[in-house]
Design a protein around this motif. Structure first.
Motif, PDB file in Angstrom:
ATOM      1  N   ASN A   1       0.828  -1.220   0.000  1.00  0.00           N
ATOM      2  CA  ASN A   1       0.000   0.000   0.000  1.00  0.00           C
ATOM      3  C   ASN A   1       0.858   1.263   0.000  1.00  0.00           C
ATOM      4  N   GLY A   2       1.978   1.196  -0.690  1.00  0.00           N
ATOM      5  CA  GLY A   2       2.840   2.377  -0.786  1.00  0.00           C
ATOM      6  C   GLY A   2       3.655   2.652   0.456  1.00  0.00           C
ATOM      7  N   GLU A   3       3.510   1.845   1.512  1.00  0.00           N
ATOM      8  CA  GLU A   3       4.276   2.055   2.743  1.00  0.00           C
ATOM      9  C   GLU A   3       5.371   0.996   2.844  1.00  0.00           C
TER      10      GLU A   3
ATOM     11  N   GLY B   1      -5.065 -18.667   7.159  1.00  0.00           N
ATOM     12  CA  GLY B   1      -5.657 -18.012   8.330  1.00  0.00           C
ATOM     13  C   GLY B   1      -5.805 -18.926   9.527  1.00  0.00           C
ATOM     14  N   THR B   2      -6.054 -20.230   9.257  1.00  0.00           N
ATOM     15  CA  THR B   2      -6.338 -21.120  10.392  1.00  0.00           C
ATOM     16  C   THR B   2      -5.074 -21.444  11.180  1.00  0.00           C
ATOM     17  N   ASP B   3      -3.992 -21.840  10.469  1.00  0.00           N
ATOM     18  CA  ASP B   3      -2.842 -22.315  11.248  1.00  0.00           C
ATOM     19  C   ASP B   3      -1.970 -21.168  11.746  1.00  0.00           C
TER      20      ASP B   3
ATOM     21  N   GLU C   1       2.750  -9.957   9.527  1.00  0.00           N
ATOM     22  CA  GLU C   1       1.486  -9.798   8.816  1.00  0.00           C
ATOM     23  C   GLU C   1       1.652  -8.715   7.756  1.00  0.00           C
ATOM     24  N   VAL C   2       1.040  -8.931   6.584  1.00  0.00           N
ATOM     25  CA  VAL C   2       1.108  -7.938   5.506  1.00  0.00           C
ATOM     26  C   VAL C   2      -0.308  -7.571   5.110  1.00  0.00           C
TER      27      VAL C   2
ATOM     28  N   ASP D   1      -7.309  -4.552   1.045  1.00  0.00           N
ATOM     29  CA  ASP D   1      -8.157  -4.904   2.197  1.00  0.00           C
ATOM     30  C   ASP D   1      -7.716  -6.224   2.803  1.00  0.00           C
ATOM     31  N   LEU D   2      -6.980  -7.005   2.019  1.00  0.00           N
ATOM     32  CA  LEU D   2      -6.632  -8.336   2.501  1.00  0.00           C
ATOM     33  C   LEU D   2      -5.457  -8.285   3.460  1.00  0.00           C
ATOM     34  N   SER D   3      -5.464  -9.211   4.395  1.00  0.00           N
ATOM     35  CA  SER D   3      -4.307  -9.317   5.288  1.00  0.00           C
ATOM     36  C   SER D   3      -3.809 -10.754   5.217  1.00  0.00           C
ATOM     37  N   SER D   4      -2.499 -10.902   5.001  1.00  0.00           N
ATOM     38  CA  SER D   4      -1.956 -12.266   4.948  1.00  0.00           C
ATOM     39  C   SER D   4      -0.801 -12.379   5.937  1.00  0.00           C
TER      40      SER D   4
END
Length: 836
Positions: free
Chosen positions: A188-190, A237-239, A257-258, A262-265
């Protein structure tokens, strides 16, 4: 299209002495920084195919921008001591400067780049201003600095970029002198710090990402002699939030976390393995490039590392256990060198290259039996080249440089190759002082001068003469008649703390047996003196052979000068050598003449008041010309031999004074026309002048001094003219061909016709110059034409085939020009007289 006037035949150069300076492209081209240029080298053709000039300071880092489909690259990034980065772009088969990134306040030491969306290039650079910068370069030829990471008082030694698995988010790894590997994510540009990987106990010298399926592997190497490989994978997301099960033993994972749009992985990093095997600082790591097999991209799991212990190791996991082990270890043996700064692997994994502390490239190739063997690779000086000379037959070139070496280059044709390529086949002198000048005396003898008061004379050993016979296709017996073959030593070696190459004879090569077993007469007997082993060359020797098996024995030292040597010249009859040293007073500015038969000093010729910068004997050996820092020239003539002394004596014949000197600055260079009638001088005042006529017919009437005045109009070349030379072969209309080398690195060709008279200014006609890719990047120090027409090199003739009339004519329309420059390179140009 008309044939080009000047074509580059050979460039002899080597890599700069920094890590990160070599990059092997997917198209097979090796790019490396040499002085302030980037050289593109084709390891199959064994020659430099292009040099990219654009940096104003030394190039410190070079990196191809690899494409995801593994096609040959169209972009290259370089960073230099001028604090700039340049992105080079392929256009019509040539690389041109596309974007320049300015912003660092210190020399750039590492670069990496990847493609992001819309074919934009994301570039990461680290510099000694303690910052790492991220740049975005686009097709519109402008560069934007996205982010600057400041590391306070610590430095980052290497950077590497990759895209996170399953996304287009770039991740940056930096390794530096705080012994950690820092990971940053650009989303996101950051630019956010993901984590720091602990474990190394000394400076981290290299980091490199590779993609393996849906995961990334990061290799880092350090001065603690270890390599660590880290695995980065996406967590579903689960593990990501499962409580730790303490019953299972597994590697500790660090999670970050990235957030993208809107998504977070969530991603986890764990230590895959630690590789121990090097015994000194590890400077570079490089993953084997991915390959296309059966239409899909495959990443072979093998890692190459290079260390200061002079070895490269290829690591890979064992098939059954998956444990990482050392597969192959290659390296150089002997020599008084330090180790390797970095390593690269060819696109198909069949060749590996390392670059050493002195800039030399070392290449190994995998043969049919899966054995790694040393291969033939380019070499050259690693500092300014000061002087060069052709051998009298025009078959090879000797050059000396500020890297304290004398090197010998000659063409070599592989059995299946179309044409010969030039290679260094001998390094006659490896010295302890910067070399300054040399003069050939016959084919296999030369005199060299360095930043010391002594001149040294070298003679080729038998091993060199035999190998040169093999290479050049001349008969050995014919070559040995040039030298006193009965007393020739086999080779030479340098004593442990000495500067003089000592001859090694046939009897010295066997193992030494001492009468009293285990008893040594002196301490030095315990150490075997001779490191020389005779070579039978079937191809140009690799660097470690050049370092210790190709030296020439020193046969004489000449004492007489009071300061460091500056220039040398020898006459065509091989009877006299003239030498001059640095001088700020008239008493030291004398020229000394030496007899090549006895190596006695014949004469001292006083005339100049400051350093004599260059000297030249006329082709008929009757006149000696000297030019000086005092802005004047002097001309000395050889006296008629008298019954009392058979040795040549010279007396002052003509000179310019304060009022007659046309040059208003230091005269850098001089040369004679092939008919010994005219000579040319070139100066820092940008002027080139031909003087004459020098006829010695009226030798009876010695009362009147000759009137030698400018025969040409004054040629203004627009820049300090540091080198000038007359071509020994005349043009078709009997005009003279001259080459002028400039301080900017350009070389200009002019024709001069003596009959036109100086008045009109029509006696000079410009007939060609080197373009930006052919020119040197710094001052041209010396220009020398090949003594005869034609191009040197064994021609590819079938058995029993004779050269046709047209072939002989075609070959004689070519002349060759060799140039030495402060940009560390020796270049050889083919010049077509018909195209003039």
């Amino acid at each position: 299209m008309a044939a080009p006037v000047i074509e580059t035949c050979h460039v002899a150069c080597c890599a700069n002495r920094t890590p990160n300076i070599v990059s092997w492209g997917r198209g097979g081209t090796i790019a490396f920084g040499t002085c302030t240029s980037v050289a593109l080298y084709d390891p199959q053709e064994r020659r430099v195919v292009a040099t990219l000039n654009g940096h104003k300071g030394r190039v410190n880092a070079v990196q191809w921008v690899h494409r995801e489909d593994c096609a040959p690259e169209s972009h290259l990034v370089s960073g230099g001591s001028d604090n700039h980065l340049i992105v080079w772009k392929a256009q019509n088969g040539k690389f041109i400067q596309s974007v320049e990134c300015k912003g660092h306040t210190g020399p750039v030491c590492a670069v990496d780049a990847i493609y992001v969306e819309d074919s934009q290039i994301l570039v990461a650079s680290s510099a000694s201003d303690s910052t790492v910068r991220l740049w975005l370069c686009n097709e519109a030829k402008d560069a934007e600095c996205l982010h600057t990471l400041s590391f306070g008082s610590s430095f980052m030694m290497d950077v590497s970029l990759a895209l996170l698995p399953g996304s287009r988010v770039p991740i940056l790894a930096c390794g530096g002198d705080n012994s950690q590997v820092h990971l940053y994510v650009l989303s996101n540009g950051e630019l956010q710090k993901a984590m720091s990987l602990q474990g190394h106990e000394d400076w981290v010298r290299g980091v490199a990402w590779t993609r393996l399926g849906g995961e990334l592997l990061l290799a880092s190497c350090s001065q603690d002699c270890l390599i660590r490989v880290w695995r980065l994978c996406a967590k579903s997301g689960t593990d990501a939030h499962v409580e730790d099960d303490h019953t299972i033993i597994k590697m500790k994972e660090d999670v970050f976390e990235v957030k993208e749009r809107d998504l977070s992985s969530v991603f986890a990093v764990s230590l895959e393995t630690v590789l121990a095997g090097h015994e000194n600082w590890v400077y570079g790591v490089h993953w084997q490039p991915p390959l296309y097999k059966g239409g899909e991209l495959q990443q072979p799991l093998s890692l190459l590392s290079a260390s200061m212990d002079k070895t490269m190791i290829l690591w890979a996991p064992e098939e059954g256990s998956g444990v990482w082990v050392e597969q192959v270890r290659v390296g150089e043996v002997g020599g008084n060198t330090l180790g390797f700064y970095g390593c690269q692997m060819s696109p198909d994994g069949s060749m590996i290259v390392a670059h050493a502390f002195h800039g030399a490239l070392h290449l190994w190739c995998k043969d049919q039996d899966k054995e790694w063997r040393p291969g033939v690779v380019i070499s050259g000086h690693f500092n300014a080249v000061q002087d060069l000379s052709w051998d009298p037959e025009g078959e090879f070139i000797l050059s000396v440089g500020s890297d304290q070496t004398t090197r010998l280059f000659t063409p070599w044709r592989k059995h299946d190759a179309k044409e010969a390529t030039w290679h260094e086949i001998s390094r006659p002198q490896i010295h302890g002082y910067d070399m300054q000048c040399l003069a050939m005396v016959g084919r296999f003898q030369f005199v060299s001068g360095a930043d010391e008061k002594v001149l040294r004379v070298f003679q080729a050993p038998r091993n060199f003469v035999e190998n040169f016979a093999n290479i050049s296709g001349t008969s050995r017996e014919k070559l040995l008649t040039f030298s006193d073959s009965a007393n020739l030593p086999e080779g030479a070696s340098t004593p442990a703390l000495g500067l003089s190459n000592k001859a090694v004879f046939q009897g010295d090569l066997g193992p030494k047996t001492n009468e009293k077993d285990g008893q040594f007469n002196s301490v030095s007997d315990q150490y075997q003196e001779s490191h020389f082993h005779p070579l039978i060359m079937t191809e140009p020797p690799p660097e470690d052979h050049l370092l210790q098996n190709t030296l020439w024995p020193e046969v004489q030292k000449l004492y007489g000068h009071g300061f460091e040597m500056f220039c040398l010249a020898s006459d065509s009859a091989r009877a006299v050598v003239a030498s001059a040293c640095k001088a700020s007073k008239a008493e030291h500015a004398s020229i000394l003449l030496w007899s090549t038969a006895t190596w006695r000093q014949l004469q001292s010729l006083p005339c100049h008041t400051l350093t004599v910068t260059q000297m030249a004997f006329s082709p008929n050996a009757q006149l000696l010309l000297a030019v000086s820092r005092d802005r004047t020239w002097s001309l000395w003539r050889r006296n008629q031999p008298t019954p009392e002394s058979s040795e040549p004596q010279f007396s002052l014949y003509a000179h310019t004074g304060k009022d007659t000197a046309i040059h208003s600055r230091i005269i850098w260079s001089c040369d004679w026309s092939p008919d010994s009638k005219y000579f040319v001088t070139s100066s820092r005042d940008k002027r080139v002048i031909v003087w004459g006529p020098c006829s010695l017919e009226d030798s009876e009437d010695n009362m009147l001094p000759p009137e030698i005045k400018p025969c040409s109009s004054i040629l203004d070349v627009g820049d300090s003219a540091t080198a000038v030379t007359f071509c020994p072969v005349l043009c078709s209309d009997n005009s003279f061909l001259l080459a002028v080398g400039l301080e900017s690195g350009r070389i200009l060709l002019y024709r001069w016709s003596p009959g036109q008279g100086p008045a009109g200014g029509h006696d000079w006609s410009s007939c060609g110059e080197t373009d930006i890719s052919q020119s040197h990047a710094l001052t041209v120090k010396r220009l020398r034409w090949r003594p005869r027409a034609g191009r040197v090199g064994p021609k590819n003739k079938m058995a029993g085939q004779t050269e046709g009339e047209s072939e002989v004519q075609e070959e004689s329309s070519w002349v060759q020009l060799a140039s030495a420059s402060a940009d560390h390179s020796v270049k050889i140009f083919n010049i077509n007289k018909r195209a003039l």
